[in-house]
Motif scaffolding. Structure first.
Motif, PDB file in Angstrom:
ATOM      1  N   PRO A  75       0.184  -3.975 -75.846  1.00  0.00           N
ATOM      2  CA  PRO A  75      -1.193  -3.520 -76.043  1.00  0.00           C
ATOM      3  C   PRO A  75      -1.655  -2.711 -74.839  1.00  0.00           C
ATOM      4  O   PRO A  75      -1.233  -2.955 -73.706  1.00  0.00           O
ATOM      5  CB  PRO A  75      -1.978  -4.834 -76.145  1.00  0.00           C
ATOM      6  N   THR A  76      -2.514  -1.725 -75.079  1.00  0.00           N
ATOM      7  CA  THR A  76      -3.161  -1.008 -73.987  1.00  0.00           C
ATOM      8  C   THR A  76      -4.654  -0.914 -74.309  1.00  0.00           C
ATOM      9  O   THR A  76      -5.104  -1.423 -75.331  1.00  0.00           O
ATOM     10  CB  THR A  76      -2.591   0.410 -73.768  1.00  0.00           C
ATOM     11  N   ASP A  77      -5.392  -0.243 -73.449  1.00  0.00           N
ATOM     12  CA  ASP A  77      -6.825  -0.091 -73.662  1.00  0.00           C
ATOM     13  C   ASP A  77      -7.154   1.004 -74.668  1.00  0.00           C
ATOM     14  O   ASP A  77      -8.319   1.176 -75.033  1.00  0.00           O
ATOM     15  CB  ASP A  77      -7.524   0.200 -72.333  1.00  0.00           C
ATOM     16  N   THR A  78      -6.153   1.748 -75.116  1.00  0.00           N
ATOM     17  CA  THR A  78      -6.384   2.789 -76.126  1.00  0.00           C
ATOM     18  C   THR A  78      -5.753   2.346 -77.446  1.00  0.00           C
ATOM     19  O   THR A  78      -6.429   1.797 -78.304  1.00  0.00           O
ATOM     20  CB  THR A  78      -5.823   4.141 -75.658  1.00  0.00           C
TER      21      THR A  78
ATOM     22  N   TRP B 209      -8.839   5.382 -63.039  1.00  0.00           N
ATOM     23  CA  TRP B 209      -7.721   4.440 -63.151  1.00  0.00           C
ATOM     24  C   TRP B 209      -8.131   3.083 -62.613  1.00  0.00           C
ATOM     25  O   TRP B 209      -8.746   3.006 -61.549  1.00  0.00           O
ATOM     26  CB  TRP B 209      -6.517   4.959 -62.378  1.00  0.00           C
ATOM     27  N   PRO B 210      -7.772   1.995 -63.284  1.00  0.00           N
ATOM     28  CA  PRO B 210      -7.148   1.989 -64.604  1.00  0.00           C
ATOM     29  C   PRO B 210      -8.147   2.407 -65.680  1.00  0.00           C
ATOM     30  O   PRO B 210      -9.313   2.032 -65.624  1.00  0.00           O
ATOM     31  CB  PRO B 210      -6.711   0.538 -64.779  1.00  0.00           C
ATOM     32  N   GLY B 211      -7.650   3.171 -66.648  1.00  0.00           N
ATOM     33  CA  GLY B 211      -8.517   3.644 -67.707  1.00  0.00           C
ATOM     34  C   GLY B 211      -7.876   4.720 -68.539  1.00  0.00           C
ATOM     35  O   GLY B 211      -6.675   4.985 -68.432  1.00  0.00           O
ATOM     36  N   ALA B 212      -8.700   5.369 -69.362  1.00  0.00           N
ATOM     37  CA  ALA B 212      -8.191   6.218 -70.432  1.00  0.00           C
ATOM     38  C   ALA B 212      -8.137   7.695 -70.061  1.00  0.00           C
ATOM     39  O   ALA B 212      -8.546   8.560 -70.847  1.00  0.00           O
ATOM     40  CB  ALA B 212      -9.026   6.017 -71.688  1.00  0.00           C
ATOM     41  N   VAL B 213      -7.650   8.008 -68.869  1.00  0.00           N
ATOM     42  CA  VAL B 213      -7.394   9.386 -68.471  1.00  0.00           C
ATOM     43  C   VAL B 213      -5.931   9.511 -68.064  1.00  0.00           C
ATOM     44  O   VAL B 213      -5.450   8.784 -67.191  1.00  0.00           O
ATOM     45  CB  VAL B 213      -8.308   9.835 -67.317  1.00  0.00           C
TER      46      VAL B 213
ATOM     47  N   PRO C  15      -3.130   2.004 -67.401  1.00  0.00           N
ATOM     48  CA  PRO C  15      -3.981   1.483 -68.474  1.00  0.00           C
ATOM     49  C   PRO C  15      -4.870   0.331 -68.010  1.00  0.00           C
ATOM     50  O   PRO C  15      -4.514  -0.419 -67.093  1.00  0.00           O
ATOM     51  CB  PRO C  15      -2.958   0.986 -69.508  1.00  0.00           C
ATOM     52  N   LEU C  16      -6.015   0.196 -68.655  1.00  0.00           N
ATOM     53  CA  LEU C  16      -6.943  -0.895 -68.346  1.00  0.00           C
ATOM     54  C   LEU C  16      -6.742  -2.017 -69.365  1.00  0.00           C
ATOM     55  O   LEU C  16      -7.549  -2.204 -70.286  1.00  0.00           O
ATOM     56  CB  LEU C  16      -8.383  -0.378 -68.365  1.00  0.00           C
ATOM     57  N   HIS C  17      -5.635  -2.720 -69.216  1.00  0.00           N
ATOM     58  CA  HIS C  17      -5.358  -3.863 -70.098  1.00  0.00           C
ATOM     59  C   HIS C  17      -4.545  -4.884 -69.305  1.00  0.00           C
ATOM     60  O   HIS C  17      -3.513  -4.529 -68.722  1.00  0.00           O
ATOM     61  CB  HIS C  17      -4.582  -3.427 -71.340  1.00  0.00           C
ATOM     62  N   PRO C  18      -4.977  -6.144 -69.267  1.00  0.00           N
ATOM     63  CA  PRO C  18      -4.305  -7.129 -68.408  1.00  0.00           C
ATOM     64  C   PRO C  18      -2.840  -7.371 -68.756  1.00  0.00           C
ATOM     65  O   PRO C  18      -2.015  -7.557 -67.854  1.00  0.00           O
ATOM     66  CB  PRO C  18      -5.143  -8.398 -68.591  1.00  0.00           C
TER      67      PRO C  18
ATOM     68  N   ALA D  87      -0.709  -5.223 -70.260  1.00  0.00           N
ATOM     69  CA  ALA D  87       0.044  -4.031 -69.856  1.00  0.00           C
ATOM     70  C   ALA D  87       0.227  -3.983 -68.349  1.00  0.00           C
ATOM     71  O   ALA D  87       1.326  -3.718 -67.845  1.00  0.00           O
ATOM     72  CB  ALA D  87      -0.664  -2.776 -70.351  1.00  0.00           C
ATOM     73  N   LEU D  88      -0.838  -4.256 -67.599  1.00  0.00           N
ATOM     74  CA  LEU D  88      -0.760  -4.188 -66.137  1.00  0.00           C
ATOM     75  C   LEU D  88       0.182  -5.246 -65.575  1.00  0.00           C
ATOM     76  O   LEU D  88       0.953  -4.977 -64.645  1.00  0.00           O
ATOM     77  CB  LEU D  88      -2.155  -4.342 -65.530  1.00  0.00           C
ATOM     78  N   GLU D  89       0.136  -6.438 -66.137  1.00  0.00           N
ATOM     79  CA  GLU D  89       1.032  -7.494 -65.646  1.00  0.00           C
ATOM     80  C   GLU D  89       2.492  -7.119 -65.890  1.00  0.00           C
ATOM     81  O   GLU D  89       3.348  -7.307 -65.015  1.00  0.00           O
ATOM     82  CB  GLU D  89       0.700  -8.819 -66.320  1.00  0.00           C
ATOM     83  N   LEU D  90       2.775  -6.558 -67.049  1.00  0.00           N
ATOM     84  CA  LEU D  90       4.146  -6.152 -67.354  1.00  0.00           C
ATOM     85  C   LEU D  90       4.579  -4.998 -66.443  1.00  0.00           C
ATOM     86  O   LEU D  90       5.691  -5.010 -65.893  1.00  0.00           O
ATOM     87  CB  LEU D  90       4.243  -5.742 -68.817  1.00  0.00           C
ATOM     88  N   LEU D  91       3.717  -4.008 -66.266  1.00  0.00           N
ATOM     89  CA  LEU D  91       4.056  -2.849 -65.428  1.00  0.00           C
ATOM     90  C   LEU D  91       4.283  -3.261 -63.976  1.00  0.00           C
ATOM     91  O   LEU D  91       5.163  -2.717 -63.300  1.00  0.00           O
ATOM     92  CB  LEU D  91       2.935  -1.817 -65.513  1.00  0.00           C
ATOM     93  N   ARG D  92       3.516  -4.202 -63.487  1.00  0.00           N
ATOM     94  CA  ARG D  92       3.681  -4.635 -62.101  1.00  0.00           C
ATOM     95  C   ARG D  92       4.954  -5.438 -61.909  1.00  0.00           C
ATOM     96  O   ARG D  92       5.484  -5.514 -60.813  1.00  0.00           O
ATOM     97  CB  ARG D  92       2.450  -5.429 -61.658  1.00  0.00           C
ATOM     98  N   GLU D  93       5.457  -5.984 -63.004  1.00  0.00           N
ATOM     99  CA  GLU D  93       6.722  -6.727 -62.941  1.00  0.00           C
ATOM    100  C   GLU D  93       7.933  -5.804 -63.039  1.00  0.00           C
ATOM    101  O   GLU D  93       8.916  -5.977 -62.296  1.00  0.00           O
ATOM    102  CB  GLU D  93       6.774  -7.769 -64.064  1.00  0.00           C
ATOM    103  N   VAL D  94       7.874  -4.812 -63.916  1.00  0.00           N
ATOM    104  CA  VAL D  94       9.066  -3.990 -64.198  1.00  0.00           C
ATOM    105  C   VAL D  94       9.003  -2.582 -63.609  1.00  0.00           C
ATOM    106  O   VAL D  94      10.015  -1.881 -63.575  1.00  0.00           O
ATOM    107  CB  VAL D  94       9.328  -3.886 -65.719  1.00  0.00           C
TER     108      VAL D  94
END
Length: 218
Positions: free
Chosen positions: A33-36, A94-98, A124-127, A129-136
């Motif tokens: 999931p993302t914020d968009t 950022w984080p956000g929809a730009v 992205p502004l989604h918890p 998504a951000l947690e996954l991105l910060r891990e990988v």
């Protein structure tokens, strides 16, 4: 075989993020999931994964895959030059929809499609998504749909279109916005809005301190 994890519950969210991390490191695809809208993603530096992503979407290399990042600082390692305009937009949105199109760093060993030396970046502004991105780390992420079909705003809609081509589906509930990001091209002499989405062109222009007509695509 695909597995869906309910990320609205703490226990299954942790399990899902672990499974998604393992899948991405193994070269497989994940829906997140993302914020968009929901995204279909893989490790940005896994060229085989990117090819799998394009194949799942029935999409050609002429439509390169954007990259999502988990922190502001990541842009410094991915862009050839972080201009003052890029810094202003990152700090404002950022984080956000730009999404920002920039010249990519020449040292990057990835293959996102026919990018012509550019890359589109977004945080992205989604918890989840951000947690996954910060891990990988950076992920190549496109909308979770087959090309020509409506973007998925729920994990179930993504699964209906993509099926077993995806290893892990992270279900964060319906997208709050369901509006695509605004794309700003920073590769030319001046910023240009290529697509107006969740953030208005006038708002982008205000942050940059220019009249709206100066950032309109021509």
């Amino acid at each position: 075989m695909s597995t869906t994890y309910d990320c609205t519950r703490p226990d299954t969210r942790a399990e899902g993020l672990t499974a998604a991390t393992s899948a991405l490191r193994g070269g497989r695809l994940v829906v997140l999931p993302t914020d968009t809208v929901y995204g279909l993603g893989c490790d940005a530096f896994d060229s085989v994964g990117v090819q799998s992503l394009l194949r799942a979407k029935n999409r050609g290399r002429d439509m390169p895959v954007p990259v999502l990042v988990g922190s502001w600082q990541t842009i410094h390692g991915l862009a050839f030059d972080v201009t003052p305009q890029a810094r202003m937009l990152v700090e404002a949105f950022w984080p956000g929809a730009v999404s920002l199109v920039v010249q990519q760093a020449p040292s990057l060993s990835w293959d996102l499609g026919d990018t012509r030396g550019t890359v589109m970046l977004r945080m992205p502004l989604h918890p989840v998504a951000l947690e996954l991105l910060r891990e990988v780390g950076p992920m190549a992420v496109s909308s979770a749909n087959v090309s020509g079909q409506p973007p998925a705003t729920t994990a179930e809609q993504a699964r209906e279109q993509l099926g077993a081509s995806v290893s892990v589906y992270l279900d964060g509930g319906p997208c709050a916005s369901a509006v695509a990001s605004t794309i700003v091209d920073l590769t030319g002499d001046r910023p240009r809005v290529l697509r107006e989405g969740a953030v208005a062109t006038t708002t982008v222009a205000e942050v940059l301190g220019v009249p709206p007509e100066d950032v309109l695509r021509r």
